[in-house]
Design an enzyme around this catalytic site. Sequence first.
Site, PDB file in Angstrom:
ATOM      1  CG  HIS A  74      28.388 -39.471 -15.468  1.00 17.87           C
ATOM      2  ND1 HIS A  74      27.809 -40.507 -16.614  1.00 17.87           N
ATOM      3  CD2 HIS A  74      28.149 -39.873 -14.410  1.00 17.87           C
ATOM      4  CE1 HIS A  74      27.633 -41.748 -15.633  1.00 17.87           C
ATOM      5  NE2 HIS A  74      27.811 -41.175 -14.258  1.00 17.87           N
TER       6      HIS A  74
HETATM    7  S1  FES Z   1      28.050 -38.695 -19.569  1.00 19.21           S
HETATM    8 FE1  FES Z   1      28.022 -40.524 -18.493  1.00 19.21          FE
HETATM    9  S2  FES Z   1      26.526 -41.501 -19.475  1.00 19.21           S
HETATM   10 FE2  FES Z   1      26.530 -39.654 -20.545  1.00 19.21          FE
END
Ligand code: FES
Length: 189
Positions: free
Chosen positions: A146
Amino acid sequence: MADTMATEATAGPQGTKRDFLFLATGAGLAVGTAAVAWPFVASMAPDAATIAAGAPLDVDLSPIQDGQIVNVFWRGKLIFVRKLTEKEVTDMKAVPLSDMIDPASFESRVKKGHDQWLVSYGNCTHLGCVPIGHSGNYEGWSCPCHGSQFDAVGRVRRGPAPTNLPIPPYAFETDTKIKIGEEGGKAAA
Ligand code: FES
């Protein structure tokens, strides 16, 4: 009795595929005799409860070059062992706390007298993915899941991860050897 084990090394910023292969081999040899020694160590015993609790892990730092990251496992958890370059040390010391999501001084991320070494857990503090080393905008890691980014001493600099990569208990036995799982000579709970 301390277990020894290493899995892989990644090349530094200027590293090549060849470096990677060399280091992976070197780390395997140096950190441990680990894989080779393990069956014998296991047969000599720590009992099941001791193994489950996770014996301390010795890591030989001598084969790790400036800028390189070695991954090891302790108690089933991924741990990054990174040797910072002098530039990274200088850059990390200069980051204002006000620029951080989870403010932490450089000094709080390393052991006194061992500025070049970061030892941190290796799973993203968002949902646990494994961040990729030497990527992102902060000389550290970026998370492929993410987009969180961590700097060279594992401080989160871009979310959604809310906190820095945690530091496991460890102690320097010598300038070139650490024991993960012990803090100041005492076994971690
Ligand atoms: S940013 Fe979501 S698991 Fe690393």
